[in-house]
Design a protein around this motif. Structure first.
Motif, mmCIF file in Angstrom:
data_model
loop_
_atom_site.group_PDB
_atom_site.id
_atom_site.type_symbol
_atom_site.label_atom_id
_atom_site.label_comp_id
_atom_site.label_asym_id
_atom_site.label_seq_id
_atom_site.Cartn_x
_atom_site.Cartn_y
_atom_site.Cartn_z
ATOM 1 N N GLN A 227 43.366 -22.124 8.254
ATOM 2 C CA GLN A 227 43.080 -21.052 9.215
ATOM 3 C C GLN A 227 43.853 -21.305 10.508
ATOM 4 N N PRO A 228 44.351 -20.224 11.121
ATOM 5 C CA PRO A 228 45.192 -20.398 12.320
ATOM 6 C C PRO A 228 44.431 -21.076 13.463
ATOM 7 N N ASN A 229 45.184 -21.624 14.399
ATOM 8 C CA ASN A 229 44.590 -22.397 15.490
ATOM 9 C C ASN A 229 43.661 -21.598 16.385
ATOM 10 N N GLY A 230 43.972 -20.325 16.630
ATOM 11 C CA GLY A 230 43.166 -19.549 17.572
ATOM 12 C C GLY A 230 43.186 -20.195 18.942
ATOM 13 N N ASP A 231 42.055 -20.107 19.659
ATOM 14 C CA ASP A 231 42.008 -20.784 20.963
ATOM 15 C C ASP A 231 41.564 -22.238 20.757
ATOM 16 N N PHE A 232 41.435 -22.990 21.840
ATOM 17 C CA PHE A 232 41.096 -24.417 21.731
ATOM 18 C C PHE A 232 39.734 -24.596 21.044
ATOM 19 N N ALA A 233 38.779 -23.713 21.355
ATOM 20 C CA ALA A 233 37.453 -23.820 20.731
ATOM 21 C C ALA A 233 37.559 -23.634 19.219
ATOM 22 N N HIS A 234 38.392 -22.702 18.801
ATOM 23 C CA HIS A 234 38.585 -22.427 17.380
ATOM 24 C C HIS A 234 39.148 -23.676 16.682
ATOM 25 N N THR A 235 40.147 -24.285 17.298
ATOM 26 C CA THR A 235 40.754 -25.491 16.735
ATOM 27 C C THR A 235 39.740 -26.627 16.666
ATOM 28 N N ILE A 236 38.919 -26.766 17.711
ATOM 29 C CA ILE A 236 37.934 -27.848 17.735
ATOM 30 C C ILE A 236 36.869 -27.648 16.666
ATOM 31 N N VAL A 237 36.387 -26.410 16.508
ATOM 32 C CA VAL A 237 35.348 -26.161 15.495
ATOM 33 C C VAL A 237 35.910 -26.436 14.098
ATOM 34 N N ARG A 238 37.109 -25.962 13.822
ATOM 35 C CA ARG A 238 37.746 -26.210 12.520
ATOM 36 C C ARG A 238 37.886 -27.723 12.281
ATOM 37 N N GLN A 239 38.357 -28.437 13.324
ATOM 38 C CA GLN A 239 38.568 -29.873 13.220
ATOM 39 C C GLN A 239 37.257 -30.615 12.969
ATOM 40 N N TRP A 240 36.242 -30.232 13.722
ATOM 41 C CA TRP A 240 34.948 -30.897 13.615
ATOM 42 C C TRP A 240 34.339 -30.704 12.218
ATOM 43 N N LEU A 241 34.423 -29.484 11.689
ATOM 44 C CA LEU A 241 33.876 -29.224 10.354
ATOM 45 C C LEU A 241 34.600 -30.081 9.303
ATOM 46 N N ILE A 242 35.913 -30.186 9.429
ATOM 47 C CA ILE A 242 36.664 -30.956 8.423
ATOM 48 C C ILE A 242 36.524 -32.457 8.664
ATOM 49 N N ASP A 243 36.490 -32.895 9.919
ATOM 50 C CA ASP A 243 36.269 -34.327 10.187
ATOM 51 C C ASP A 243 34.951 -34.786 9.568
ATOM 52 N N ALA A 244 33.904 -33.991 9.765
ATOM 53 C CA ALA A 244 32.591 -34.367 9.224
ATOM 54 C C ALA A 244 32.645 -34.390 7.697
ATOM 55 N N TRP A 245 33.419 -33.489 7.101
ATOM 56 C CA TRP A 245 33.597 -33.473 5.638
ATOM 57 C C TRP A 245 34.369 -34.718 5.190
ATOM 58 N N GLN A 246 35.455 -35.028 5.876
ATOM 59 C CA GLN A 246 36.249 -36.203 5.496
ATOM 60 C C GLN A 246 35.439 -37.492 5.650
ATOM 61 N N LEU A 247 34.569 -37.560 6.670
ATOM 62 C CA LEU A 247 33.719 -38.756 6.813
ATOM 63 C C LEU A 247 32.949 -39.011 5.522
ATOM 64 N N GLU A 248 32.344 -37.975 4.986
ATOM 65 C CA GLU A 248 31.539 -38.126 3.763
ATOM 66 C C GLU A 248 32.415 -38.453 2.560
ATOM 67 N N ILE A 249 33.535 -37.739 2.433
ATOM 68 C CA ILE A 249 34.393 -37.914 1.256
ATOM 69 C C ILE A 249 35.030 -39.314 1.260
ATOM 70 N N TYR A 250 35.577 -39.728 2.397
ATOM 71 C CA TYR A 250 36.242 -41.032 2.445
ATOM 72 C C TYR A 250 35.235 -42.177 2.320
ATOM 73 N N GLU A 251 34.064 -41.983 2.923
ATOM 74 C CA GLU A 251 33.014 -42.996 2.777
ATOM 75 C C GLU A 251 32.674 -43.170 1.294
ATOM 76 N N GLY A 252 32.492 -42.055 0.607
ATOM 77 C CA GLY A 252 32.146 -42.099 -0.821
ATOM 78 C C GLY A 252 33.273 -42.671 -1.666
ATOM 79 N N LEU A 253 34.518 -42.304 -1.326
ATOM 80 C CA LEU A 253 35.657 -42.779 -2.115
ATOM 81 C C LEU A 253 35.914 -44.268 -1.908
ATOM 82 N N GLY A 254 35.372 -44.842 -0.827
ATOM 83 C CA GLY A 254 35.525 -46.279 -0.600
ATOM 84 C C GLY A 254 34.991 -47.087 -1.769
#
Lengths: 174, 264
Positions: free
Chosen positions: B101-128
């Motif tokens: 999804q496009p960057n949009g404004d800074f808030a848009h980028t932060i929300v997108r980043q936060w949702l995926i960071d939280a997802w990657q935390l779970e996935i990478y933790e599990g894949l460890g």
């Protein structure tokens, strides 16, 4: 912390052949391209130098950060150093596990960082409240403030000293 | 440079094909998100955020390189990280729809980043703890980086959400617009299920529960309201993308496609 210390010691001390010791000395003169006061051995990214059963010398190096742009430069500088010193047959291997930690920076490396004006990392494994506090590498003051968690390279954060007012880099704990 | 010699993994054909696609999903999500963040360079609200977003982009692209290299080896058709990044078209990309999804404004980028960071935390933790040792090593390394990515994005989420009326309105608008892509994060298909059965991937349902609790707690602190669940027609991880990915790839792939084999 204990495990990482012993894994460093296990690979650098005792029972080494003359060739292995020579390669360690050689790599201790290969500088990190972004912080050239540090060698790649100071940084703790040389994981092993050993003569394996196949008779070949194996040299294992590990990247600091996944995206560290210096990784390719370190690889080619290491290769060149080995070739020039007559170790052209040595095999250079990339080691991913266990992942690099700033705890592997040697005591000598930490001292070099501080002398260079970069505050060295606190132990990554230690709880925050018991870790040695961050001090300004210029005046030694403990009164410092973080400006940005991200700095000029992936491994550094940006701080300012409230006493001498100088900005400085802090090598992040990871 | 080679990886240390290890016994070649023995897998049946169906597992190898599923693993190839599973690793590509992880790789492409990191690559596409890293490319998006790179678009901010020189445009972020302040120098510190410019540096922060660029640092995150660098880590994500580094993770993508490790994963793409591995995917190419699993596939066994001689494709390296560059061939996979630059010479595939949009339908062959298997990233999460949210990442493109496009960057949009800074808030848009932060929300997108936060949702995926939280997802990657779970996935990478599990894949460890994955039965696939290569994937486990890449995940253990990536997890360290993802922890400070999440610290950055969740910190900004709270500052924007619990900030001024303007920043809160923008953060809520971004959340309302992006939430519909989150169902895809933890909805397993036959590839995920095969990977979980083989002990390679973590169980989606358990990871989803932890992700939801973390997201709800952050939203509470940010004084933002979680939108209602919405139907789920997006399938980026199956190669069915929104129109945004093609435009992004056109820019990202332009040089290597125009000058095949170009080097420095």
């Amino acid at each position: 912390m204990k495990a990482t210390e012993s894994s460093v010691v296990a690979d650098t001390a005792g029972g080494q052949t003359a060739a292995e010791r020579a390669v360690w000395r050689l790599l201790a003169r290969v500088p990190d391209p972004e912080i050239p006061v540090l060698s790649i051995v100071d940084l703790g990214i040389v994981r092993y130098v050993r003569r394996a059963g196949d008779g070949a010398l194996h040299v294992g190096i590990t990247p600091t950060y996944s995206g560290c742009p210096a990784t390719a430069a370190i690889r080619s500088a290491t290769r060149a150093a080995l070739d020039e010193a007559g170790f052209g047959a040595a095999l250079l291997e990339e080691v991913l596990s266990p992942p690099w930690t700033s705890d592997w920076i040697t005591p000598q490396g930490r001292a070099k960082l501080e002398a260079f004006g970069i505050a060295p990392p606190a132990p990554a494994a230690a709880p925050r409240d018991t870790a040695e506090p961050l001090r300004c590498p210029r005046c030694g003051s403990l009164s410092v403030a973080r400006i940005s968690e991200f700095g000029s390279t992936p491994c550094k954060a940006h701080y300012v000293c409230s006493a001498c007012r100088e900005p400085f880099d802090h090598f992040k704990c990871i | 440079m080679s990886a240390p010699a290890a016994a070649p993994e023995r897998r049946d054909r169906a597992t190898a094909e599923a693993l190839f696609r599973y690793v590509l999903r992880l790789a492409d999500t990191s690559l596409v998100l890293g490319q998006r963040l790179g678009e901010w360079i020189g445009h972020a609200p302040a120098l510190e955020q410019d540096l922060g977003l660029a640092n995150l982009a660098l880590d994500l692209i580094g993770q993508a390189r490790l994963l793409l290299t591995y995917a190419g080896e699993v596939e066994g058709r001689g494709r390296d990280e560059d061939a996979l990044a630059y010479l595939r078209d949009a339908p062959e990309f298997l990233n999460l729809t949210l990442a493109e999804q496009p960057n949009g404004d800074f808030a848009h980028t932060i929300v997108r980043q936060w949702l995926i960071d939280a997802w990657q935390l779970e996935i990478y933790e599990g894949l460890g703890g994955s039965a696939d040792t290569r994937l486990a090593a890449i995940a253990a390394k990536a997890l360290k980086e993802t922890r400070y990515h999440y610290r950055f994005s969740s910190g900004w989420l709270v500052r924007l959400g619990d900030g001024t009326a303007e920043s809160q309105a923008r953060a809520q608008r971004a959340l309302d617009s992006l939430w519909r892509f989150t169902e895809e994060l933890f909805t397993p298909d036959e590839i995920d299920e095969r990977m979980t059965a083989a002990g390679i991937a973590p169980l989606a349902a358990a990871a989803a529960g932890r992700w939801r609790r973390r997201v709800d707690e952050d939203l509470r602190q940010a004084t933002l309201v979680r939108p209602a669940a919405q139907p789920f027609p997006w399938h980026g991880k199956r190669g069915v993308h929104t129109e945004h990915l093609g435009h992004m790839l056109a820019e990202m792939q332009h040089l290597p496609r125009t000058y095949p084999g170009v080097g420095w």
